[in-house]
Design an enzyme around this catalytic site. Structure first.
Site, mmCIF file in Angstrom:
data_model
loop_
_atom_site.group_PDB
_atom_site.id
_atom_site.type_symbol
_atom_site.label_atom_id
_atom_site.label_comp_id
_atom_site.label_asym_id
_atom_site.label_seq_id
_atom_site.Cartn_x
_atom_site.Cartn_y
_atom_site.Cartn_z
ATOM 1 N N GLY A 51 26.532 45.940 14.198
ATOM 2 C CA GLY A 51 27.663 46.522 13.480
ATOM 3 C C GLY A 51 28.688 47.131 14.422
ATOM 4 O O GLY A 51 28.483 47.227 15.625
ATOM 5 N N ASP A 52 29.799 47.516 13.873
ATOM 6 C CA ASP A 52 30.851 48.280 14.564
ATOM 7 C C ASP A 52 31.712 48.863 13.443
ATOM 8 O O ASP A 52 31.215 49.012 12.307
ATOM 9 C CB ASP A 52 31.669 47.356 15.500
ATOM 10 C CG ASP A 52 32.603 48.121 16.434
ATOM 11 O OD1 ASP A 52 32.129 48.707 17.415
ATOM 12 O OD2 ASP A 52 33.826 48.161 16.168
ATOM 13 N N SER A 61 19.805 48.919 20.019
ATOM 14 C CA SER A 61 19.749 47.564 19.456
ATOM 15 C C SER A 61 18.781 46.703 20.266
ATOM 16 O O SER A 61 18.017 45.904 19.711
ATOM 17 C CB SER A 61 21.133 46.911 19.484
ATOM 18 O OG SER A 61 21.892 47.300 18.364
ATOM 19 N N LYS A 87 31.336 40.084 21.417
ATOM 20 C CA LYS A 87 31.878 40.918 20.336
ATOM 21 C C LYS A 87 32.497 39.993 19.302
ATOM 22 O O LYS A 87 32.863 38.861 19.613
ATOM 23 C CB LYS A 87 32.946 41.866 20.891
ATOM 24 C CG LYS A 87 33.251 43.060 20.021
ATOM 25 C CD LYS A 87 32.240 44.177 20.194
ATOM 26 C CE LYS A 87 32.466 45.291 19.190
ATOM 27 N NZ LYS A 87 31.613 46.452 19.414
ATOM 28 N N LYS A 142 25.444 40.078 23.351
ATOM 29 C CA LYS A 142 25.089 41.184 22.462
ATOM 30 C C LYS A 142 26.319 42.057 22.300
ATOM 31 O O LYS A 142 26.974 42.418 23.275
ATOM 32 C CB LYS A 142 23.939 41.997 23.093
ATOM 33 C CG LYS A 142 23.408 43.096 22.220
ATOM 34 C CD LYS A 142 22.256 42.625 21.361
ATOM 35 C CE LYS A 142 21.987 43.541 20.188
ATOM 36 N NZ LYS A 142 22.824 43.310 19.002
ATOM 37 N N THR A 171 24.305 55.772 18.760
ATOM 38 C CA THR A 171 25.555 55.847 19.527
ATOM 39 C C THR A 171 26.054 57.290 19.602
ATOM 40 O O THR A 171 26.424 57.790 20.676
ATOM 41 C CB THR A 171 26.628 54.931 18.902
ATOM 42 O OG1 THR A 171 26.069 53.624 18.734
ATOM 43 C CG2 THR A 171 27.849 54.843 19.787
ATOM 44 N N GLN A 220 31.854 45.370 26.803
ATOM 45 C CA GLN A 220 30.441 45.244 26.449
ATOM 46 C C GLN A 220 29.611 44.683 27.608
ATOM 47 O O GLN A 220 28.442 45.031 27.766
ATOM 48 C CB GLN A 220 30.326 44.343 25.218
ATOM 49 C CG GLN A 220 29.037 44.482 24.463
ATOM 50 C CD GLN A 220 29.030 45.661 23.497
ATOM 51 O OE1 GLN A 220 29.997 45.878 22.785
ATOM 52 N NE2 GLN A 220 27.949 46.417 23.484
ATOM 53 N N LYS A 261 28.864 47.675 29.848
ATOM 54 C CA LYS A 261 28.040 48.636 29.113
ATOM 55 C C LYS A 261 26.605 48.131 29.012
ATOM 56 O O LYS A 261 25.652 48.858 29.291
ATOM 57 C CB LYS A 261 28.639 48.800 27.711
ATOM 58 C CG LYS A 261 27.927 49.793 26.837
ATOM 59 C CD LYS A 261 28.416 49.740 25.401
ATOM 60 C CE LYS A 261 29.921 49.821 25.294
ATOM 61 N NZ LYS A 261 30.382 50.038 23.917
ATOM 62 N N ASN A 313 29.946 56.299 11.453
ATOM 63 C CA ASN A 313 28.594 56.300 11.993
ATOM 64 C C ASN A 313 28.488 57.083 13.297
ATOM 65 O O ASN A 313 27.617 57.948 13.453
ATOM 66 C CB ASN A 313 28.139 54.845 12.187
ATOM 67 C CG ASN A 313 26.825 54.760 12.928
ATOM 68 O OD1 ASN A 313 26.785 54.444 14.105
ATOM 69 N ND2 ASN A 313 25.732 55.091 12.252
HETATM 70 P P1 NDP Z 1 32.926 53.488 11.324
HETATM 71 O O1 NDP Z 1 33.632 52.415 10.600
HETATM 72 O O2 NDP Z 1 31.608 53.962 10.815
HETATM 73 O O3 NDP Z 1 33.864 54.782 11.450
HETATM 74 C C1 NDP Z 1 35.108 54.729 12.057
HETATM 75 C C2 NDP Z 1 35.774 56.073 11.868
HETATM 76 O O4 NDP Z 1 36.961 56.120 12.668
HETATM 77 C C3 NDP Z 1 36.200 56.337 10.440
HETATM 78 O O5 NDP Z 1 36.126 57.722 10.187
HETATM 79 C C4 NDP Z 1 37.657 55.864 10.443
HETATM 80 O O6 NDP Z 1 38.476 56.461 9.466
HETATM 81 C C5 NDP Z 1 38.088 56.321 11.826
HETATM 82 N N1 NDP Z 1 39.210 55.508 12.293
HETATM 83 C C6 NDP Z 1 39.209 54.175 12.508
HETATM 84 N N2 NDP Z 1 40.421 53.781 12.923
HETATM 85 C C7 NDP Z 1 41.187 54.887 12.956
HETATM 86 C C8 NDP Z 1 42.516 55.132 13.313
HETATM 87 N N3 NDP Z 1 43.338 54.147 13.684
HETATM 88 N N4 NDP Z 1 42.964 56.417 13.254
HETATM 89 C C9 NDP Z 1 42.146 57.420 12.858
HETATM 90 N N5 NDP Z 1 40.861 57.253 12.510
HETATM 91 C C10 NDP Z 1 40.394 56.002 12.562
HETATM 92 O O7 NDP Z 1 32.808 52.976 12.845
HETATM 93 P P2 NDP Z 1 31.830 53.473 13.991
HETATM 94 O O8 NDP Z 1 31.593 54.930 13.842
HETATM 95 O O9 NDP Z 1 30.689 52.535 14.033
HETATM 96 O O10 NDP Z 1 32.686 53.176 15.310
HETATM 97 C C11 NDP Z 1 33.590 54.147 15.868
HETATM 98 C C12 NDP Z 1 33.904 53.778 17.303
HETATM 99 O O11 NDP Z 1 32.685 53.738 18.074
HETATM 100 C C13 NDP Z 1 34.555 52.415 17.529
HETATM 101 O O12 NDP Z 1 35.417 52.497 18.642
HETATM 102 C C14 NDP Z 1 33.383 51.524 17.870
HETATM 103 O O13 NDP Z 1 33.773 50.374 18.611
HETATM 104 C C15 NDP Z 1 32.579 52.473 18.728
HETATM 105 N N6 NDP Z 1 31.167 52.129 18.880
HETATM 106 C C16 NDP Z 1 30.349 52.016 17.790
HETATM 107 C C17 NDP Z 1 29.015 51.714 17.959
HETATM 108 C C18 NDP Z 1 28.063 51.724 16.827
HETATM 109 O O14 NDP Z 1 26.860 51.657 17.087
HETATM 110 N N7 NDP Z 1 28.489 51.828 15.592
HETATM 111 C C19 NDP Z 1 28.474 51.408 19.308
HETATM 112 C C20 NDP Z 1 29.386 51.649 20.376
HETATM 113 C C21 NDP Z 1 30.692 51.960 20.150
HETATM 114 P P3 NDP Z 1 38.877 55.630 8.123
HETATM 115 O O15 NDP Z 1 37.670 55.736 7.245
HETATM 116 O O16 NDP Z 1 40.072 56.348 7.579
HETATM 117 O O17 NDP Z 1 39.176 54.244 8.540
#
Ligand code: NDP
Length: 446
Positions: A166-167, A378, A127, A91, A210, A112, A115, A241
């Protein structure tokens, strides 16, 4: 300092996986915590648990050809790393972003495992993703890419085998295209993906989970120190997200989230982030964070480039991406009086930044514990699908809250048990590891 056995195992893992710095970083951090466990449990060493744990059970790399809107053929690379299934089906999410490579997928898959174990639910660790970036692509291009991606992935996943989610870069739209193609290829309407739409098998609270979870974890850490989020200034990085729903929960718990960012810069809004505006820009229009300040006016401003961690706050929630919070950022946060850091993103703080937080006595919640609410919900989506049921928002959020409180308590007590009170890194690594290791011993050498 690692003992010689552990050091030799670590050296072997690093040598076998060259050119994968993020994976090395994730493994190193876990080994640092596990020296405490090895002393008490020599059987883990005798059974080669760590060597086996660091080698994914299966790694799939595949070509993803698709046709863009100009009629030109494009080729991306797809990955699925099925890391460990000791506790349940693999997962973990799919990440679509141009910098995705095998090392990044392996670091995420490795984290993961621990976690998922911490959630207490029956899920293993995996992943996947691709170096395809949905940003700037049309809906048609994203659909054709997702269909091609699933045309290979479908043969490796399934309700009892591997259940992606998703991620970064994979939200409701991408999950829809992926699920549609899976269903078409297999003729099965099964729980093969989570994060699905609410009308077709999704769970309430999964979108929020999250970010909500990371904020609840912050609240629990503060509560253990006799305080709370009430009235606290909070900085959040990212505007995807995780960030959006971390901000929402901060406001619900009486704090004031004053920042959001993306890869172009960050906004500060001294009156608190206007969530409806942020959701409109990021979720509906898929726009840039700079437009927030243009439209909000008042005491908000956009800072191009720069670091969101320069803003003085009480609590920091890194919710963007790995290694986004460096040594100098940690020093600035500490100098500015931060009291808690809870990670919504995976491994957002570099190892030196983590050391600085710990030496300063700050409550620091590592991602593998603090952001486990997403995968936990999830798993709740899987439970609802298995029983052909849908739960209310209140009930599901209650389950999420209980799970986050349970993870906090478990990591806190485990850190104490192993002589590192208040060290949530040790607590999370050891508590997550023990369950997986014991199951692996029960199964014999496989
Ligand atoms: P999204 O794609 O929804 O959002 C990612 C955000 O981070 C965007 O605002 C993006 O900006 C920014 N970002 C990405 N890379 C960079 C960078 N190099 N420098 C600055 N800003 C950056 O992803 P999520 O919110 O889903 O995921 C965010 C984090 O949380 C990740 O590390 C993910 O692995 C982790 N996570 C997510 C889960 C989930 O349920 N979604 C679960 C557990 C962990 P821009 O639009 O400019 O790219």
């Amino acid at each position: 300092m690692l003992d010689s056995n552990l050091q030799a195992t670590l050296d072997g893992v690093l040598a076998r996986n060259p050119g994968e710095p993020e994976f090395h970083q994730a493994v190193h951090e876990v080994f640092d915590s596990l020296s405490l466990v090895q002393e008490r449990h020599p059987e883990y060493n005798d059974m080669g648990i760590l060597t086996r744990l660091c080698e994914p059970e299966r790694q799939i790399i595949f070509r993803v050809p698709w046709v863009d809107d100009r009629g030109e053929v494009q080729v991306n690379r797809g990955f699925r790393v099925e890391f460990n299934s000791a506790l349940g089906p693999y997962k973990g999410g799919l990440r679509f972003r141009s910098n995705v490579n095998l090392g990044i997928v392996k670091f995420l898959g490795f984290e993961q495992i621990f976690k998922n174990s911490l959630t207490g639910l029956p899920i293993g660790g995996g992943k996947g993703g691709s170096d395809f970036d949905p940003a700037g692509k049309s809906d048609g291009e994203v659909m054709r890419f997702c269909q091609s991606f699933m045309s290979e992935l479908y043969r490796h996943i399934g309700e009892y085998t591997d259940v992606p989610a998703g991620d970064i870069g994979v939200g409701a739209r991408e999950i829809g295209y992926l699920f549609g193609q899976y269903k078409r290829l297999t003729n099965k309407y099964e729980t093969v993906l989570t994060g699905k739409g609410l009308d077709w098998g999704g769970s309430l609270v999964r979108t929020e989970a999250t970010g909500y979870g990371a904020t609840i974890f912050a609240q629990e850490m503060l509560s253990a120190r006799g305080t709370s989020l009430e009235g606290r200034r909070v900085s959040v990085s990212g505007s995807g997200n995780v960030a959006i729903y971390a901000i929402e929960k901060v406001h619900q718990l009486g704090g004031i989230a004053i920042t959001a960012s993306d890869s172009t810069g960050y906004v500060v809004d001294e009156d608190g982030i206007d969530l409806e505006l942020l959701k409109q820009i990021k979720e509906v229009e898929r726009g840039r964070i700079s437009t927030y300040a243009e439209r909000r006016g008042g005491r908000s401003r956009f800072v191009a480039g720069g670091s969101v961690w320069d803003v003085p706050v009480d609590v920091a929630l890194p919710c963007a991406t790995q290694n986004e919070l460096h040594e100098k950022h940690a020093k600035t946060l500490v100098e500015n009086g931060v009291i808690a850091v809870s990670e919504g993103a995976n491994m957002p703080s570099t190892p030196t930044a983590v050391e600085i937080f710990q030496e300063a006595g700050i409550a620091y919640g590592p991602g593998k514990a603090a952001n486990a609410g997403g995968v936990a919900t999830s798993a709740l989506e899987m439970q609802q699908n298995a029983s052909r049921d849908t739960w209310s928002f209140e009930y599901t959020e209650g389950r999420l809250t209980d799970i986050m409180k349970g993870i906090h308590q478990n990591t806190l007590e485990t850190a104490e048990e192993f002589g590192r009170p208040g060290n949530y890194v040790v607590g999370a690594n050891v508590a997550g590891f023990r369950k997986v290791a014991d199951a692996m011993i029960a199964f014999g050498v496989i």
